[in-house]
Design a protein around this motif. Structure first.
Motif, mmCIF file in Angstrom:
data_model
loop_
_atom_site.group_PDB
_atom_site.id
_atom_site.type_symbol
_atom_site.label_atom_id
_atom_site.label_comp_id
_atom_site.label_asym_id
_atom_site.label_seq_id
_atom_site.Cartn_x
_atom_site.Cartn_y
_atom_site.Cartn_z
ATOM 1 N N VAL A 47 3.006 0.113 10.869
ATOM 2 C CA VAL A 47 2.546 -1.274 10.849
ATOM 3 C C VAL A 47 1.042 -1.289 11.092
ATOM 4 C CG1 VAL A 47 2.634 -3.464 12.117
ATOM 5 C CG2 VAL A 47 4.720 -2.157 11.770
ATOM 6 N N ASN A 48 0.314 -2.073 10.323
ATOM 7 C CA ASN A 48 -1.104 -2.277 10.590
ATOM 8 C C ASN A 48 -1.320 -3.712 11.030
ATOM 9 O OD1 ASN A 48 -3.944 -1.167 10.348
ATOM 10 N ND2 ASN A 48 -4.108 -3.102 9.259
ATOM 11 N N ILE A 49 -1.978 -3.879 12.154
ATOM 12 C CA ILE A 49 -2.336 -5.210 12.662
ATOM 13 C C ILE A 49 -3.801 -5.437 12.305
ATOM 14 C CG2 ILE A 49 -2.543 -6.689 14.694
ATOM 15 C CD1 ILE A 49 0.359 -5.841 14.224
ATOM 16 N N PRO A 50 -4.098 -6.403 11.432
ATOM 17 C CA PRO A 50 -5.495 -6.669 11.078
ATOM 18 C C PRO A 50 -6.298 -7.177 12.288
ATOM 19 C CG PRO A 50 -3.997 -7.728 9.516
ATOM 20 C CD PRO A 50 -3.168 -7.248 10.671
ATOM 21 N N ALA A 51 -7.566 -6.855 12.278
ATOM 22 C CA ALA A 51 -8.458 -7.332 13.325
ATOM 23 C C ALA A 51 -8.354 -8.854 13.451
ATOM 24 C CB ALA A 51 -9.892 -6.933 13.003
ATOM 25 N N ASN A 52 -8.407 -9.329 14.675
ATOM 26 C CA ASN A 52 -8.459 -10.744 15.063
ATOM 27 C C ASN A 52 -7.120 -11.473 15.002
ATOM 28 O OD1 ASN A 52 -11.325 -10.527 15.422
ATOM 29 N ND2 ASN A 52 -11.497 -10.623 13.208
ATOM 30 N N ALA A 53 -6.065 -10.845 14.499
ATOM 31 C CA ALA A 53 -4.769 -11.518 14.361
ATOM 32 C C ALA A 53 -4.017 -11.527 15.690
ATOM 33 C CB ALA A 53 -3.916 -10.818 13.303
ATOM 34 N N PRO A 54 -3.473 -12.676 16.108
ATOM 35 C CA PRO A 54 -2.666 -12.729 17.330
ATOM 36 C C PRO A 54 -1.370 -11.939 17.134
ATOM 37 C CG PRO A 54 -3.114 -14.952 16.474
ATOM 38 C CD PRO A 54 -3.623 -13.973 15.475
ATOM 39 N N PHE A 65 0.324 1.181 14.113
ATOM 40 C CA PHE A 65 1.423 1.777 14.875
ATOM 41 C C PHE A 65 2.369 2.502 13.924
ATOM 42 C CE2 PHE A 65 0.099 -2.010 17.154
ATOM 43 C CZ PHE A 65 0.039 -1.593 18.474
ATOM 44 N N THR A 66 2.752 3.726 14.268
ATOM 45 C CA THR A 66 3.811 4.447 13.574
ATOM 46 C C THR A 66 4.945 4.625 14.570
ATOM 47 O OG1 THR A 66 2.285 5.574 12.096
ATOM 48 C CG2 THR A 66 4.472 6.563 12.371
ATOM 49 N N ILE A 67 6.100 4.075 14.244
ATOM 50 C CA ILE A 67 7.250 4.144 15.142
ATOM 51 C C ILE A 67 7.893 5.517 14.980
ATOM 52 C CG2 ILE A 67 9.368 3.004 15.895
ATOM 53 C CD1 ILE A 67 6.711 1.218 15.788
ATOM 54 N N LEU A 68 7.996 6.256 16.075
ATOM 55 C CA LEU A 68 8.581 7.597 16.060
ATOM 56 C C LEU A 68 10.049 7.574 16.463
ATOM 57 C CD1 LEU A 68 5.635 9.503 17.774
ATOM 58 C CD2 LEU A 68 6.100 9.282 15.324
ATOM 59 N N GLU A 69 10.394 6.738 17.436
ATOM 60 C CA GLU A 69 11.772 6.605 17.914
ATOM 61 C C GLU A 69 11.992 5.160 18.336
ATOM 62 O OE1 GLU A 69 12.440 9.231 21.238
ATOM 63 O OE2 GLU A 69 11.915 11.012 20.079
ATOM 64 N N GLY A 70 13.173 4.631 18.033
ATOM 65 C CA GLY A 70 13.541 3.296 18.485
ATOM 66 C C GLY A 70 13.201 2.211 17.488
ATOM 67 N N GLU A 71 13.244 0.978 17.980
ATOM 68 C CA GLU A 71 12.914 -0.213 17.200
ATOM 69 C C GLU A 71 11.951 -1.065 18.006
ATOM 70 O OE1 GLU A 71 16.261 -2.611 16.159
ATOM 71 O OE2 GLU A 71 17.155 -1.061 14.913
ATOM 72 N N ILE A 72 10.909 -1.485 17.357
ATOM 73 C CA ILE A 72 9.905 -2.337 17.995
ATOM 74 C C ILE A 72 9.857 -3.654 17.231
ATOM 75 C CG2 ILE A 72 7.474 -2.598 18.600
ATOM 76 C CD1 ILE A 72 8.745 -0.379 20.193
ATOM 77 N N GLU A 73 9.906 -4.743 17.975
ATOM 78 C CA GLU A 73 9.770 -6.069 17.373
ATOM 79 C C GLU A 73 8.317 -6.509 17.543
ATOM 80 O OE1 GLU A 73 12.668 -9.615 17.699
ATOM 81 O OE2 GLU A 73 11.127 -9.919 19.249
ATOM 82 N N PHE A 74 7.611 -6.620 16.425
ATOM 83 C CA PHE A 74 6.228 -7.092 16.430
ATOM 84 C C PHE A 74 6.239 -8.580 16.154
ATOM 85 C CE2 PHE A 74 5.712 -2.626 15.620
ATOM 86 C CZ PHE A 74 4.550 -2.300 16.276
ATOM 87 N N THR A 75 5.559 -9.342 16.993
ATOM 88 C CA THR A 75 5.339 -10.757 16.720
ATOM 89 C C THR A 75 3.897 -10.854 16.244
ATOM 90 O OG1 THR A 75 6.950 -11.420 18.379
ATOM 91 C CG2 THR A 75 5.362 -13.086 17.660
ATOM 92 N N PHE A 76 3.761 -11.211 14.975
ATOM 93 C CA PHE A 76 2.471 -11.237 14.292
ATOM 94 C C PHE A 76 2.230 -12.643 13.779
ATOM 95 C CE2 PHE A 76 0.210 -10.846 10.198
ATOM 96 C CZ PHE A 76 -0.966 -10.259 10.645
ATOM 97 N N ARG A 77 1.193 -13.294 14.323
ATOM 98 C CA ARG A 77 0.881 -14.684 13.964
ATOM 99 C C ARG A 77 2.112 -15.573 14.098
ATOM 100 N NH1 ARG A 77 -2.425 -12.785 8.741
ATOM 101 N NH2 ARG A 77 -4.377 -12.248 9.776
ATOM 102 N N GLY A 78 2.923 -15.300 15.116
ATOM 103 C CA GLY A 78 4.092 -16.119 15.423
ATOM 104 C C GLY A 78 5.372 -15.700 14.735
ATOM 105 N N ASP A 79 5.302 -14.838 13.728
ATOM 106 C CA ASP A 79 6.497 -14.383 13.016
ATOM 107 C C ASP A 79 6.946 -13.027 13.552
ATOM 108 O OD1 ASP A 79 6.510 -16.609 11.318
ATOM 109 O OD2 ASP A 79 5.151 -15.623 9.893
ATOM 110 N N LYS A 80 8.275 -12.866 13.717
ATOM 111 C CA LYS A 80 8.833 -11.624 14.253
ATOM 112 C C LYS A 80 9.232 -10.679 13.124
ATOM 113 C CE LYS A 80 10.334 -13.745 18.479
ATOM 114 N NZ LYS A 80 11.332 -13.897 19.488
ATOM 115 N N HIS A 81 8.927 -9.388 13.338
ATOM 116 C CA HIS A 81 9.246 -8.335 12.376
ATOM 117 C C HIS A 81 9.807 -7.155 13.161
ATOM 118 C CE1 HIS A 81 6.651 -10.378 9.372
ATOM 119 N NE2 HIS A 81 5.927 -10.671 10.441
#
Length: 166
Positions: free
Chosen positions: A92-99, A68-84
């Motif tokens: 942001v790159n989400i690896p294959a198989n990661a919740p 994902f490339t954020i163009l406008e705004g703010e996105i909160e990614f929850t990756f393996r339970g941690d928020k970013h």
């Protein structure tokens, strides 16, 4: 050895203003299918996502990479339970198989590009969402029964598209 050029494949120019662009309404978001797996020989797809404040998908995972490339705004990614929290200009790159899942937390609509490799997510979205006329088209007003049907269809097709809802 590098294979010969395939003249059957042509240059693709992604222009969301092109009348041929397909727009899909899904979970309150609007997605433009900019480059499809059919255009890349299944190598990847590129989707522009417009996400309303508070919008985003449910928790899920899949066996393909998602960037994902954020163009406008703010996105909160929850990756393996941690928020970013990720702001415009970041990728942001989400690896294959990661919740994971994401939410727009900017207080206004957000825009981002999403690339999936290999392709398939574009087809999945078309099968579970509703095609709309463009960015400004309101999402369809679905009944409770229609919303339940969309969730059922997504659950049934998830395995076909190498995805799992958590």
């Amino acid at each position: 050895m590098i294979p010969d050029d395939d003249p059957a494949r042509s240059l693709t120019v992604a222009d969301p203003g092109d009348p041929a662009t397909t727009f899909v309404s899904l979970v309150g978001n609007t997605y433009a299918m900019l480059i499809t797996g059919a255009q890349t020989g299944g190598r990847y797809c590129l989707i522009e996502m417009r996400v309303p404040d508070g919008g985003g998908p449910p928790p899920h995972r899949h066996d393909f990479e998602e960037m994902f490339t954020i163009l406008e705004g703010e996105i909160e990614f929850t990756f393996r339970g941690d928020k970013h929290t990720v702001r415009a200009g970041s990728t942001v790159n989400i690896p294959a198989n990661a919740p994971h899942f994401f939410r727009n937390v900017s207080g206004a609509p957000a825009r981002m590009l999403c690339m999936c490799t290999p392709a398939g997510q574009d087809e999945f979205f078309l099968r579970i969402g509703d095609v709309v006329d463009g960015w400004d088209a309101p999402p369809p007003q679905l009944t409770d029964e229609e919303r339940a049907d969309r969730r059922r269809r997504a659950g049934e097709l998830a395995e076909t598209y190498r995805s799992e809802f958590l």
